[in-house]
Structure formats: structure tokens, C-alpha cells
Design a protein around this motif. Structure first.
Motif, PDB file in Angstrom:
ATOM      1  N   ILE A 168      30.920   0.073  45.760  1.00  0.00           N
ATOM      2  CA  ILE A 168      31.833   0.067  44.331  1.00  0.00           C
ATOM      3  C   ILE A 168      33.231   0.374  44.916  1.00  0.00           C
ATOM      4  O   ILE A 168      33.666   0.980  46.116  1.00  0.00           O
ATOM      5  N   ASN A 202      39.092   3.428  38.818  1.00  0.00           N
ATOM      6  CA  ASN A 202      37.744   3.938  38.197  1.00  0.00           C
ATOM      7  C   ASN A 202      37.302   4.831  39.543  1.00  0.00           C
ATOM      8  O   ASN A 202      35.902   5.264  39.425  1.00  0.00           O
ATOM      9  N   LYS A 241      30.658   8.095  32.126  1.00  0.00           N
ATOM     10  CA  LYS A 241      30.047   6.664  32.655  1.00  0.00           C
ATOM     11  C   LYS A 241      30.323   5.514  31.549  1.00  0.00           C
ATOM     12  O   LYS A 241      30.427   4.285  32.079  1.00  0.00           O
ATOM     13  N   ASP A 297      31.264   1.600  31.971  1.00  0.00           N
ATOM     14  CA  ASP A 297      30.173   0.497  31.633  1.00  0.00           C
ATOM     15  C   ASP A 297      30.763  -0.225  30.803  1.00  0.00           C
ATOM     16  O   ASP A 297      30.403  -1.504  30.897  1.00  0.00           O
ATOM     17  N   GLU A 320      31.938   0.576  37.767  1.00  0.00           N
ATOM     18  CA  GLU A 320      31.091   1.934  37.700  1.00  0.00           C
ATOM     19  C   GLU A 320      32.123   2.939  38.343  1.00  0.00           C
ATOM     20  O   GLU A 320      32.984   2.505  38.904  1.00  0.00           O
ATOM     21  N   HIS A 353      28.249   8.538  39.483  1.00  0.00           N
ATOM     22  CA  HIS A 353      28.414   8.847  41.029  1.00  0.00           C
ATOM     23  C   HIS A 353      29.276   9.940  40.901  1.00  0.00           C
ATOM     24  O   HIS A 353      30.497   9.719  40.683  1.00  0.00           O
TER      25      HIS A 353
END
Length: 257
Positions: A33, A102, A124, A128, A133, A156
């Protein structure tokens, strides 16, 4: 006497077992990510100066205000959670995440307070909807319930006091979901987050309860149900009720203790 028939799980019209498999696989990404830092600065610490500090003790009321935890209908509930994310603390949070910021950076005791699941769910969902992410990077003592809810939902979260202390506005970050390696690409620094418990690691690697649920549903669709009574040797050690429960067990590989 009315008879009951045991049947596999039935899918909605237009849904196939193959599509369930694709959903399950999609839920467990191993792609690194990447993004930039979105930092919560303590306004009392003179942001923009060498005295600047990250904001501590951001509680779940600040992440998702109580008014945004309820809705008139289930159809609008998810939208309320997203719209309410940091509504007062950072009103442009949603737009900033959509722009590529992010990696949320915060200080100690992030997400303390009530156990509302809406907070990690809303964060989240904000990422999304933009095809991103989100990674929450906090310092010490993240709220335990928030952390576990995050793993359950596939959000995460990492604790790395060093990464938080080093982070500056505009820094590019990367996070490997498999190894949990966190890197500040701008500064060239690598970080090893605070280790997880064995159970947290198990939940995290599963992709969260929704991914697990998809896998379980897929298995239930493809598996023909059966009633398997214990063999005579096992049955002698069971009551009648235990034998009935045993015959209808889901985990057919289990053996009596």
C-alpha cells in the motif's frame, strides 16, 4: 410428523459459487500500500515549527460523533459513518483521503473511548469508495477495542512511535500487509511496528471477518450437508444430547475429546 430437510446454503438469484470464490480471494490482498501522510497535529504545539507534536488522545467520539452512529435506515447508515469521520476534528478528512493522503498519522492513545465499531468501519469505507486502502499509524497505547475491530473489518492499523515522531506533511509512505513493514519513502526510514498478539495476527492475516465469512459461505454452498452419528465406541462416552449435537456438527474433522 413434519420432516425437516437439511440443505446447503442457498444463493440469491444471479449469484454463483464462482463469484463467491472471487470475492474471497479479492479480500486478502498482498499488494504493498502506498500513499502520503495525513497528520493530526496538536494545535497547541505550534504546527509548522520545531515544537510541533502529533495530537494525542483522539477518542472515538472525535473519530465518529455520536450523531453519526445512527441513521433513519440501513441504506443510509454507511454513508453517515463516512460523512461523520472526523467531522469536527478534520472536516475535509474525506476529501484529503481521496486525494491520496491515506496514511493517517496520530499520537498516543489513538481511538480510546467507547467501543463503537462505526469508527473503523467509517474510516475504511472512506478509502474504499476511492479505491484506496487506509493505514492508521499511531504511537503508543492505541485503543484495544478499536484495534481489534479494525482487524475484524480489514482496516490496517500499526503502532510505531518512531514513524509517528518522524512523519512530516507530504511524506510518502508504504506498508506491506504481509510483513507489516512500514517505510517512510521520503525520508528513507524503515519501521517495525509493535508486534501483534497471536490472535490479532491470525485475524489480520484472514483479511477480517467479512473475508472469513465469504470463505465460510463458499464452503457451505459447495459442501453437501450430512448427519454423521458417532461410531459405537465414541457413542458410549456421550449422552443422547451430545450424540445429536455431534451428528450435526459443522467441523466434520473433529474427534471426541
Amino acid at each position: 410428523m413434519k420432516m425437516h430437510t437439511i440443505e446447503p446454503a442457498r444463493l440469491k438469484e444471479g449469484v454463483s459459487a464462482a463469484s463467491l470464490m472471487e470475492s474471497a480471494v479479492a479480500g486478502s490482498s498482498s499488494t504493498v500500500i502506498r500513499g502520503t501522510a495525513l497528520i493530526f497535529w496538536d494545535p497547541k504545539s505550534l504546527p509548522g515549527t520545531r515544537f510541533a507534536k502529533k495530537l494525542d488522545a483522539i477518542d472515538t467520539d472525535q473519530i465518529t460523533p455520536a450523531a453519526d452512529c445512527v441513521s433513519e435506515s440501513l441504506e443510509t447508515l454507511d454513508e453517515k459513518w463516512k460523512a461523520g469521520s472526523f467531522r469536527y476534528l478534520m472536516p475535509d478528512f474525506r476529501a484529503r483521503v481521496h486525494s491520496g493522503q491515506n496514511f493517517v498519522i496520530a499520537g498516543d492513545r489513538f481511538a480510546i473511548g467507547s467501543s463503537r465499531e462505526m469508527s473503523p468501519a467509517g474510516l475504511k469505507s472512506v478509502a474504499d469508495e476511492a479505491g484506496l486502502e487506509l493505514v492508521v499509524v499511531a504511537a503508543n497505547n492505541m485503543g484495544d477495542i478499536f484495534r481489534r475491530n479494525s482487524f475484524n473489518l480489514g482496516l490496517h492499523v500499526v503502532q510505531s512511535p518512531e514513524a509517528v515522531a518522524d512523519a512530516q506533511d507530504g511524506d510518502a509512505f508504504s506498508f506491506d500487509p504481509v510483513t507489516r513493514r512500514l517505510r517512510n519513502e521520503t525520508q528513507g526510514n524503515d519501521y517495525s511496528p509493535v508486534p501483534l498478539s497471536a490472535k490479532e495476527e491470525e485475524i489480520r492475516r484472514s483479511g477480517g471477518i467479512f473475508t472469513v465469512g465469504r470463505n465460510e459461505l463458499k464452503k457451505s454452498v459447495l459442501t453437501k450437508p450430512s448427519v454423521d452419528w458417532p461410531d459405537p465406541a465414541d457413542a458410549r462416552r456421550m449422552t443422547s444430547t451430545e450424540q445429536v449435537i455431534w451428528a450435526h456438527r459443522v467441523d466434520k474433522d473433529q474427534r471426541p475429546a
